[in-house]
Write a protein that holds these residues in place. Sequence first.
Motif, short mmCIF file in Angstrom:
data_model
loop_
_atom_site.label_atom_id
_atom_site.label_comp_id
_atom_site.label_asym_id
_atom_site.label_seq_id
_atom_site.Cartn_x
_atom_site.Cartn_y
_atom_site.Cartn_z
N PRO A 1 -34.12 -14.56 30.61
CA PRO A 1 -33.78 -15.83 29.96
C PRO A 1 -32.30 -15.97 29.64
N PHE A 2 -31.64 -14.84 29.32
CA PHE A 2 -30.21 -14.93 29.00
C PHE A 2 -29.38 -15.23 30.24
N LEU A 3 -29.90 -14.92 31.43
CA LEU A 3 -29.22 -15.35 32.65
C LEU A 3 -29.31 -16.87 32.79
N GLN A 4 -30.48 -17.43 32.55
CA GLN A 4 -30.63 -18.88 32.60
C GLN A 4 -29.69 -19.55 31.61
N ASP A 5 -29.54 -18.97 30.44
CA ASP A 5 -28.63 -19.53 29.44
C ASP A 5 -27.18 -19.51 29.92
N ALA A 6 -26.78 -18.38 30.50
CA ALA A 6 -25.41 -18.25 30.98
C ALA A 6 -25.12 -19.23 32.11
N LEU A 7 -26.08 -19.38 33.02
CA LEU A 7 -25.89 -20.33 34.12
C LEU A 7 -25.86 -21.77 33.60
N SER A 8 -26.74 -22.09 32.66
CA SER A 8 -26.77 -23.43 32.09
C SER A 8 -25.46 -23.77 31.41
N LYS A 9 -24.91 -22.80 30.70
CA LYS A 9 -23.64 -23.03 30.02
C LYS A 9 -22.53 -23.30 31.03
N ARG A 10 -22.52 -22.53 32.13
CA ARG A 10 -21.47 -22.74 33.14
C ARG A 10 -21.66 -24.08 33.85
N ILE A 11 -22.92 -24.42 34.14
CA ILE A 11 -23.20 -25.69 34.82
C ILE A 11 -22.83 -26.88 33.93
N ALA A 12 -22.89 -26.70 32.62
CA ALA A 12 -22.55 -27.79 31.70
C ALA A 12 -21.09 -28.20 31.81
N HIS A 13 -20.24 -27.29 32.30
CA HIS A 13 -18.84 -27.65 32.53
C HIS A 13 -18.78 -28.58 33.74
N PRO A 14 -18.02 -29.66 33.69
CA PRO A 14 -18.09 -30.66 34.76
C PRO A 14 -17.34 -30.33 36.04
N CYS A 15 -16.64 -29.19 36.09
CA CYS A 15 -15.89 -28.84 37.30
C CYS A 15 -16.44 -27.56 37.93
N TYR A 16 -16.64 -27.61 39.25
CA TYR A 16 -17.16 -26.46 40.00
C TYR A 16 -16.19 -26.10 41.14
N GLY A 17 -14.94 -25.99 40.81
CA GLY A 17 -13.92 -25.72 41.82
C GLY A 17 -13.81 -24.24 42.18
N TYR A 18 -12.72 -23.92 42.87
CA TYR A 18 -12.49 -22.54 43.30
C TYR A 18 -12.30 -21.63 42.09
N THR A 19 -12.78 -20.38 42.22
CA THR A 19 -12.64 -19.41 41.14
C THR A 19 -12.05 -18.11 41.67
N VAL A 20 -11.50 -17.31 40.75
CA VAL A 20 -10.91 -16.02 41.11
C VAL A 20 -11.90 -14.91 40.78
N GLN A 21 -11.59 -13.72 41.27
CA GLN A 21 -12.35 -12.53 40.91
C GLN A 21 -11.66 -11.90 39.71
N SER A 22 -12.13 -12.25 38.54
CA SER A 22 -11.45 -11.92 37.30
C SER A 22 -11.57 -10.45 36.93
N GLN A 23 -10.72 -10.06 35.99
CA GLN A 23 -10.79 -8.70 35.46
C GLN A 23 -12.14 -8.45 34.80
N ALA A 24 -12.63 -9.45 34.06
CA ALA A 24 -13.92 -9.30 33.39
C ALA A 24 -15.06 -9.10 34.40
#
Length: 409
Positions: free
Chosen positions: A66-89
């Motif tokens: 369920p916490f994966l669904q929460d994390a994905l939902s939170k990211r999807i709530a942001h209105p931009c789905y552009g290019y991303t980097v491979q972050s340190q985190a």
Amino acid sequence: MLAISKFRIFTSQLRNSMATQIIPDFDLPVDRENTDAAKYDVRAQVFGNENVQPLWVADMDLPAPPFLQDALSKRIAHPCYGYTVQSQALKQSVQWWMEKEHEVVVGPGSILFSPSVVTTICNAIAAFTRKGEGVALFSPVYERFYPAISNQDRRVVNIPLLLDDGRYDIDFTAFEQACRAGKVKMLLFCNPQNPGGRVWSRAELEKLVHICRDNDILLLADEIHSDIVYPPNRHTSVLAIKGAGGITVLAHSIGKTFNCSGLQPSFVLIADKTLRRRFQAESERTHTGDINLLAKTAIQALLSGEGQQFKEALISYLAANRNLLAKRLAPLTQLSMMLPESTFLAWLDFRGTGLAHDAINKKLIHKAGLGLSNGLVYGPAGEGWFRLNFAVARSELEKAISRLENHFA
């Protein structure tokens, strides 16, 4: 060493943004029909019967965390789905998991990303072998190994595993002879083994690495099933073996452990700089050296303390399923089960029926109403065998067991 304190701050922040539920109700059946799930929506094409109980594709009919669904939902709530980097985190998540779960310390520079383990295998074959050269495997083995080799005009060097008292062993003599004869340039190796679920010992891995080093063999270790291992068995990563770093490409993914293969969330570990550069050059050529933003979100959410708790609960549930299956099938005279030490896959031997392989397949589909993985896709050694996926709600497993009891007593 890994900067654990920084990672704990990151995971704490991530945790605070999520719902508190970590473990779903595994007993609750999940309806996957009409979701474009390969396991369900192509039954008519694969089995000629759209009503078989599908226990073939190696993903789970159990809910993701369920916490994966929460994390994905939170990211999807942001209105931009552009290019991303491979972050340190992102890389710290992989480092933390490999150290905590597999006792393997990797530097951030050794971590690469890939859409899938099969993508990694294909890129590695292209990067480290030439047309006409031999790529070895130990069969029966994951079916995608074969086309990954042959579709690139390399030769499959098939080294059958030794079947001894219901357990697979590596034929080290045959493998070493093939290597010394110059027939092998690379080895594709399932660790743990698929479809048999064998967990290789440290001593076996040390012997394998020794042979590969002595004969200049590139070792591709597919460790996608390594997080699901049943006590008292214990997984040993190839990278935990002394001397393996200089010859190994390790392919892993969160897809099996957390039932999210559709996100294409795979990573690659290559300790040796020279090997890493060659692999990266091929990944750049094929434009497959990155993963999508939701896969990155998933990796950071799952390779965490919460992910550990989910994994432990999942293994407990799967172990009970495995044990139930083994207990109920034990009295049957027409089939036997190789008890898996890892994976959620049962390798079933139907040779006791006395039927030809195709007749067994037809009986499973049209009489028992079961859609299992056909053993022949794993190589000639799979004749008479079929693979059953027991990562389902227990009530669904009970149905499958009853079907086998009614038709293969």
